[in-house]
Write an enzyme that holds these catalytic residues in place. Sequence first.
Site, mmCIF file in Angstrom:
data_model
loop_
_atom_site.group_PDB
_atom_site.id
_atom_site.type_symbol
_atom_site.label_atom_id
_atom_site.label_comp_id
_atom_site.label_asym_id
_atom_site.label_seq_id
_atom_site.Cartn_x
_atom_site.Cartn_y
_atom_site.Cartn_z
ATOM 1 N N ARG A 42 46.193 -38.900 68.872
ATOM 2 C CA ARG A 42 47.416 -38.307 68.978
ATOM 3 C C ARG A 42 47.994 -37.680 67.100
ATOM 4 O O ARG A 42 48.660 -38.259 66.648
ATOM 5 C CB ARG A 42 48.468 -39.118 68.959
ATOM 6 C CG ARG A 42 50.339 -38.691 69.212
ATOM 7 C CD ARG A 42 51.205 -39.167 70.326
ATOM 8 N NE ARG A 42 51.968 -39.419 70.267
ATOM 9 C CZ ARG A 42 53.115 -39.398 68.978
ATOM 10 N NH1 ARG A 42 52.133 -40.224 68.225
ATOM 11 N NH2 ARG A 42 53.997 -39.153 69.395
ATOM 12 N N SER A 114 52.138 -37.889 80.856
ATOM 13 C CA SER A 114 53.432 -38.365 80.199
ATOM 14 C C SER A 114 54.647 -38.102 81.628
ATOM 15 O O SER A 114 55.031 -36.887 81.549
ATOM 16 C CB SER A 114 54.404 -37.920 79.158
ATOM 17 O OG SER A 114 53.460 -38.531 78.446
ATOM 18 N N LYS A 143 57.161 -42.125 67.651
ATOM 19 C CA LYS A 143 57.738 -41.064 68.249
ATOM 20 C C LYS A 143 59.372 -41.101 67.878
ATOM 21 O O LYS A 143 59.821 -41.391 68.504
ATOM 22 C CB LYS A 143 57.711 -40.946 69.880
ATOM 23 C CG LYS A 143 57.608 -40.008 70.557
ATOM 24 C CD LYS A 143 57.679 -39.810 72.250
ATOM 25 C CE LYS A 143 57.641 -39.437 73.215
ATOM 26 N NZ LYS A 143 57.470 -37.691 73.028
HETATM 27 N N1 LIG Z 1 50.811 -39.843 73.813
HETATM 28 C C1 LIG Z 1 51.279 -40.488 75.134
HETATM 29 N N2 LIG Z 1 50.796 -41.346 75.803
HETATM 30 C C2 LIG Z 1 50.806 -41.923 77.207
HETATM 31 C C3 LIG Z 1 49.170 -43.459 77.559
HETATM 32 F F1 LIG Z 1 49.670 -42.569 78.736
HETATM 33 F F2 LIG Z 1 48.417 -42.577 76.717
HETATM 34 F F3 LIG Z 1 50.014 -44.036 76.817
HETATM 35 N N3 LIG Z 1 52.105 -41.751 78.026
HETATM 36 C C4 LIG Z 1 52.927 -40.932 76.989
HETATM 37 C C5 LIG Z 1 52.981 -40.355 76.141
HETATM 38 C C6 LIG Z 1 53.521 -39.292 75.441
HETATM 39 O O1 LIG Z 1 53.194 -38.190 75.290
HETATM 40 P P1 LIG Z 1 54.020 -36.897 75.287
HETATM 41 O O2 LIG Z 1 55.255 -37.178 75.722
HETATM 42 O O3 LIG Z 1 53.431 -35.689 75.436
HETATM 43 O O4 LIG Z 1 54.323 -36.718 73.656
HETATM 44 P P2 LIG Z 1 54.537 -36.895 72.703
HETATM 45 O O5 LIG Z 1 53.167 -35.363 72.401
HETATM 46 O O6 LIG Z 1 55.100 -36.770 71.032
HETATM 47 O O7 LIG Z 1 53.254 -38.215 72.171
#
Ligand SMILES: Nc1nc(C(F)(F)F)ncc1COP(=O)(O)OP(=O)(O)O
Length: 218
Positions: A42, A114, A143
């Site tokens: 990420r 998500s 985040k």
């Molecule tokens: N990266 C993530 N991984 C998970 C997981 F299920 F893998 F645990 N859940 C939630 C997020 C959050 O993802 P997102 O809503 O795109 O926000 P960002 O892109 O800022 O991370």
Amino acid sequence: MSKLFSKPAIYFIMGSQNTPGRDALEILEAALAGGINCFQLREKGADALTGELLLDFAVECQRLCCAYKVPFIVNDDVELAYALDADGIHIGQEDMEASTARRLMGPDKILGVSVHSLEEAEKAVLSGADYVGMGPVFGTQSKADTKSPAGTSGILAVKNRYPGLPVIGIGGIAPDNAGQVWAAGADGVAVISAIVQAESIALQIRRFNESIKAGAEK
Ligand SMILES: Nc1nc(C(F)(F)F)ncc1COP(=O)(O)OP(=O)(O)O
Ligand SMILES: [Mg+2]
């Protein structure tokens, strides 16, 4: 549905922005050796790598995951995931449509989405999601644009409605509060800081695994 989360999973998420001044690959290898079940790259925020530097970093992360036979998931960047032939992609509500990502990645790749409500979970299921992430369960520093802590009620509701859909809790999860996430029926915990900032990554992952047993005994 993939067999990805057929047992309680420790799902490590990291980008180079989470490890300032340290060797991110060394941290990833320690987490893999410690027994994480899944890794998500990420790379996000002002200090995120881009272009060739991102590609080289991603290839190294993928090489390590491959060596430890751990799925390598890319966050947000479907193009990068496709170019690397990653094991899967994780997208949020502001990212590419899940159904488009599923079409681009094909039926055999892992698609994580998500979600923050039953409606979003239903849409993710209809789009072919293999799992959903729900959070932030607790407060998080990882985040920038996070919502306020939601606790585990969302996890409970989605597991109730879609018992066969793997639900991963995310947001401020550490060994001492992970029991609440397991007790809500989560299939995995997604972790950034509690692993990156651990004194001993191996010991911290052991503590997470102990929390699974403790959660199951409840
Ligand atoms: N990266 C993530 N991984 C998970 C997981 F299920 F893998 F645990 N859940 C939630 C997020 C959050 O993802 P997102 O809503 O795109 O926000 P960002 O892109 O800022 O991370
Ligand atoms: Mg996203």
